[in-house]
Design an enzyme around this catalytic site. Sequence first.
Site, PDB file in Angstrom:
ATOM      1  N   HIS A 143      40.846  39.870  42.553  1.00 33.12           N
ATOM      2  CA  HIS A 143      40.348  40.820  41.631  1.00 33.12           C
ATOM      3  C   HIS A 143      39.325  41.622  42.752  1.00 33.12           C
ATOM      4  O   HIS A 143      38.162  41.239  42.704  1.00 33.12           O
ATOM      5  CB  HIS A 143      39.229  40.121  40.456  1.00 33.12           C
ATOM      6  CG  HIS A 143      40.093  39.198  39.560  1.00 33.12           C
ATOM      7  ND1 HIS A 143      39.714  38.129  39.100  1.00 33.12           N
ATOM      8  CD2 HIS A 143      41.375  39.053  39.508  1.00 33.12           C
ATOM      9  CE1 HIS A 143      40.568  37.585  38.323  1.00 33.12           C
ATOM     10  NE2 HIS A 143      41.562  38.051  38.427  1.00 33.12           N
ATOM     11  N   THR A 175      35.880  36.825  58.408  1.00 31.46           N
ATOM     12  CA  THR A 175      34.435  36.496  58.674  1.00 31.46           C
ATOM     13  C   THR A 175      34.009  37.663  59.117  1.00 31.46           C
ATOM     14  O   THR A 175      34.383  38.570  59.772  1.00 31.46           O
ATOM     15  CB  THR A 175      34.527  35.397  59.722  1.00 31.46           C
ATOM     16  OG1 THR A 175      35.090  34.301  59.343  1.00 31.46           O
ATOM     17  CG2 THR A 175      32.873  34.959  60.123  1.00 31.46           C
ATOM     18  N   PHE A 220      43.748  32.467  45.113  1.00 29.76           N
ATOM     19  CA  PHE A 220      44.307  32.629  46.445  1.00 29.76           C
ATOM     20  C   PHE A 220      43.315  32.307  47.752  1.00 29.76           C
ATOM     21  O   PHE A 220      42.210  31.825  47.281  1.00 29.76           O
ATOM     22  CB  PHE A 220      44.705  34.305  46.568  1.00 29.76           C
ATOM     23  CG  PHE A 220      45.579  34.598  45.467  1.00 29.76           C
ATOM     24  CD1 PHE A 220      46.991  34.586  45.411  1.00 29.76           C
ATOM     25  CD2 PHE A 220      44.845  35.329  44.350  1.00 29.76           C
ATOM     26  CE1 PHE A 220      47.659  35.218  44.543  1.00 29.76           C
ATOM     27  CE2 PHE A 220      45.734  35.718  43.256  1.00 29.76           C
ATOM     28  CZ  PHE A 220      47.169  35.789  43.414  1.00 29.76           C
ATOM     29  N   THR A 249      50.819  40.659  38.147  1.00 27.16           N
ATOM     30  CA  THR A 249      51.793  39.962  37.478  1.00 27.16           C
ATOM     31  C   THR A 249      53.135  40.369  37.388  1.00 27.16           C
ATOM     32  O   THR A 249      53.695  41.315  37.311  1.00 27.16           O
ATOM     33  CB  THR A 249      51.375  39.773  35.873  1.00 27.16           C
ATOM     34  OG1 THR A 249      49.934  39.215  36.010  1.00 27.16           O
ATOM     35  CG2 THR A 249      52.290  38.760  35.403  1.00 27.16           C
ATOM     36  N   CYS A 262      45.605  40.973  42.331  1.00 27.48           N
ATOM     37  CA  CYS A 262      46.548  40.019  41.740  1.00 27.48           C
ATOM     38  C   CYS A 262      47.276  40.849  40.630  1.00 27.48           C
ATOM     39  O   CYS A 262      46.893  41.491  39.818  1.00 27.48           O
ATOM     40  CB  CYS A 262      45.496  39.092  41.158  1.00 27.48           C
ATOM     41  SG  CYS A 262      46.559  37.741  39.988  1.00 27.48           S
ATOM     42  N   ALA A 312      47.719  48.600  36.015  1.00 25.94           N
ATOM     43  CA  ALA A 312      47.089  49.242  35.075  1.00 25.94           C
ATOM     44  C   ALA A 312      45.788  50.116  35.357  1.00 25.94           C
ATOM     45  O   ALA A 312      45.563  50.386  36.436  1.00 25.94           O
ATOM     46  CB  ALA A 312      46.508  48.069  34.060  1.00 25.94           C
ATOM     47  N   SER A 357      51.633  35.080  39.664  1.00 29.02           N
ATOM     48  CA  SER A 357      50.635  36.278  40.073  1.00 29.02           C
ATOM     49  C   SER A 357      50.889  36.317  41.619  1.00 29.02           C
ATOM     50  O   SER A 357      51.082  35.087  42.167  1.00 29.02           O
ATOM     51  CB  SER A 357      49.487  35.532  39.954  1.00 29.02           C
ATOM     52  OG  SER A 357      49.069  35.595  38.343  1.00 29.02           O
TER      53      SER A 357
END
Length: 203
Positions: A107, A152, A2, A51, A49, A69, A42
């Site tokens: 992640h 930033t 991404f 699914t 991220c 999960a 995704s």
Amino acid sequence: MFTGIVTDIGEIVGFTPVAQGQLHRLRIACSYDQTTIADGASIASNGVCLTVVASGVAGGKTWYDVDAAAETLALTTAKHWKQGTKLNLERALKIGDELGGHIVAGHADGIATIVSREDLPDMARFELSTTRELARFIATKGSITLDGVSLTVNTVKDVTFSVLIIPHTLTVTTIGGWKAGAEVNIEVDLMARYAARLTEMTV
């Protein structure tokens, strides 16, 4: 992969704990064209991220289902999500897309806590704190992802850092609603992580 450029704000409209609470099935409503959402796609949700396992249209609004999960629930703010929670959404990067932010894996590394919010003319400045383990990857003028938004870093002091948010970002993301004391997902810059690992291996 991404870029940290949010393309929609979704809302959790369905929430079902399963596997004795170790898995949450979420239904997220969004403005994306349902015909472009394939099972297995995704989509980053507040920087996580997830699914797609199903999608459809109800009441003229697109929805898709994802599973959060145990590890996601343990390490991110997903453990606080519930029906009605608003999420920054971003579709996965395609070859040839404009890289408007920076390379983001989706992640989340952990959580940052908002220490303070200062509203300025047309902008807002946030000070946040995180763990010492993650703070070592944060540098002034470096890139960071907070709740899926590429930002930033403005200043850094020990485990605290600040970001300055422009009007457009306040409008098109959930950042406009951030308040002191809230938790957000943080993903440190991949280049900073690899540079640190390289240094460790060559010492």
